[in-house]
Each structure stands twice: as structure tokens, then as C-alpha cells.
Design a protein around this motif. Sequence first.
Motif: not given
Length: 402
Positions: A394-399
Motif C-alpha cells: 500500500x502507498x499514498x500518492x498525489x491525487x
Amino acid sequence: MINALRGMKDTISPNSEIYTHIIKTCTKIAQNYGFSFIETPILEETALFKRSVGESSDIVGKEMYQFIDKGDNDVCLRPEGTAGVVRAFVQQKFDKAGGVRRFFYHGPMFRYERPQKGRLRQFHQFGAETFGEASVKEDATIILMLKEIFEALGISYKLEINSLGCPTCMPPYRTALVGFLDGLEGLCEDCERRKITNPIRVLDCKNEHCRSLLRTAPLLLENLCDVCSSDFETLKSILDSFDMPYVINPMLVRGLDYYSKSAFEFVSDEIGAQSAIAGGGRYDRLVEFLDGKPTCGVGFAMGIERLMELVKMPEVGRDGYYIGALCDEALSDVYRLTIKKRKEAHVDTTYESKSLKSHLKIADKLYVKFCVCIGEDELSNGTIWIKDLESKEEKTIKIENF
RNA sequence: GUGGGUGUAGCUCAGUCGGUUAGAGCAUCAGGUUGUGGUUCUGAGGGUCGUGGGUUCGAUCCCCAUCACUCACCCCA
């Protein structure tokens, strides 16, 4: 509550996926073999079926959805596909234009019968027809095409073949057969009737007593003219050379009146009493029966519902995205993102905010590859959270990078 | 058209030798304290027991009829 009519079914997932898979597979292979798609009306003039399928057949005799329309026309829902294709062929004057034409079709057929396993009042067929090709190689080609289709669908089957003769050898044989039948005592009622209407069909009787009486009946296969005989030999040798196993069934008589020469049937022993999954053969006289210039024809039809019970579907992996909101404030972003992403991929969503756990459960059940969520943290950072449900990464990226 | 079988929850089926609020599994939804799925735990919702009549104090259960589904015959894909 209003139910569907007797013998008529809704095709819904997962069956609709199987149906689509069959049509796709058949279409691809038929196109490889040079057939092009033809769509003909489901409703036709009753006379078309009476003249093509034959008045003596059960289909025309008692199974047609026939009615008078508001314009006082005697019309029928088509009970099979060949008649309409031949009608279209003649109407387009392809008979006069000459040459070889190949068509495939698929769609609903209607027969007013008592439903049972493998038999519906509205059922679906995929079929193909070749016009203007007299060579028996085309008969073989069609059988080999069916072989390929069934292999692609993972269906096991048995092939039965026979020859029904031509205008040269059939009539004398028919006379001989009637002579033989007249000498018999104790045929069943149906056979007595068939003796008059269509004596060849007597050979196909399932009644045990009739079968024993018919053991010494003359067989057409032993009385073919030179042309039919050598064509049948050619057919067998082609099938042999392509490792297409078959059994010769001299009793095989197709139910429709228009067949001549090659007749064949693919059967399965895994689908109940209605075991034919495809049937076909040559019909060199049919075009002229329908007012066309004499043009030979050969074709087949297969029953899609019967195949659906046998098809082995290819394995499918996870695919696409599920996007969900963790709080109400994120709902509009989730919605916008969903619509946008659908330009390039399969995307599921929910219009309510839910817990992360709920979203993951839903995404898992939908069997998508990625679960995407937007909550308070993501909203304030202009990011999205995305998890690969296979690798669990899992990761968090710019929308804007999604 | 003829014959057999079956109708209880969305699905698959228990059950009552006739007796108060008809059960299970799966599925759905919610939860197991703060944002982690395919395994688990808890709870909730959901049924005129196909329909109509008859017998009975009382019928989901017994009887009759009817409808639907299903399998088979006939025939076909």
C-alpha cells in the motif's frame, strides 16, 4: 409477481459471462474461417419455414410460435436459423451474383415444446452457412471448425456422421425402403405415420420394437450413387487426416427436411437426454425451394444453452479498482475520481462513506486489483491511499498522479 | 400433449408422528473502541411454510384441487 414465460430464461451473471465467452470464441474462429456476420429478423413469414424446414417436421407441425399480426400477415418466431439466412441470400440476389458466400449468425430461436433439461422454448443458437461451394471439402471444413470451437471452449464431444444421398440415389432408395417397411408388421404409430410423410425418419425411431424390426432394413449408405459415395469417402479421409474421431451412424437422420448428402451431429453425454450440442449438413436443394437459382449450401447450428453447461471458463485474475470515501467530505472527490478513471479502467465505487474495513471487504469481494480510499488525512494532503490487494502493498500518492 | 418428482428466509435445505413466538448454513448489514480485506467472534434484519378449498378444537404437516418449477417420453440445438 410476473414471471418469465414457461421455457424462457433470463441470462444473468455469471451465466451471461459464459454466454458472451461462447459467442466471442465462436465469432473469432468463424471469422478466421472466412465467415461474416449476418443478422436476420426473428419474425418471418410462416411460409418460409413451411417450405424450408418442411411441413412433415415436428418443428413446423406442432412447435411453431405462429400468429396473425395486425396487418393480417401469417407470421412465425423463427424456430431455427438457416431458413432466414437462405431467404436473405435469395432476397439480396446473391444466388444470381454467384460465387461463394459464408455467413455466421447467433440469436434466439423459438419452439413451442414442453421444456426439460437442455430444451427451452426460447433458446439460442450459433450457426454458420456456406453457399455456392459444392466441394465436400467445405463440409469437412465446417466440421473441423466446430472441432476447433469445442476445443477452444474446453468441451468434450462425440461426432456422428452419415450421408443422406442426393436426388440421384435418394429416390430409388426411398422406394426400396418404403417397400421394406410395407412388409413389416407392428411398427409403432409414429412410424406408420412417418412411413407416409417422411420414411427416412423411421430409421431414427427410438422405439425398441421398431429398432429390432429395422435391423435388416436397407441402408442408404450402402446404396449411394458414385458421386455421393466418393464424397463420403473423401469426407472421412479428411477427418482422419486431421485426427477428428467420428462414428458412422447410418440411422442418423437430421430432423429437418432440407438436408442432403453429408449430415453430422456433435453429441455430449454430460447434459441429459437432449444430447445434441451441434448439428448440420449439406442442403443443396434449399435455395431453389425458396425461389432462388439452384445453389448448394452447407452449414450447422449449435445450441448455446447446451454448451453453457459444458464450457470451461478461462481463469480470470483481479482487475480494476474500487474507490471509496472514509468520510462524507471525501464523497465528491471519490465520485469525480471514479468517473475520470473509468476512461481507462474498470472502476467500482460506493456512494456512501464507510469504514476502511468495509471498503476493503467490498473491494475484495468485487475481485478488483486495487482498493483506493480517501479520508480526512488524504483530503488535507491532496493525496489518495491505494492498496494492491494481491501483493498487499500500500502507498499514498498525489491525487493528480492517479 | 402424456407420465414421475419437488414447492418452508435472497440461496441450499432441516423440521413438526397435527399443538403456543418455524430453524440451520451461506449471503446481506452492523459491530469486536481511534483508518486495514480474502480466516475468525458477536449481533441484527429477512418467511402469508406455492395458492385455494376440505377434515379438525387447532393444519406448514393429513385429504382434494390448482399453479409453478423440474426430469423423462415425443422431437430436437
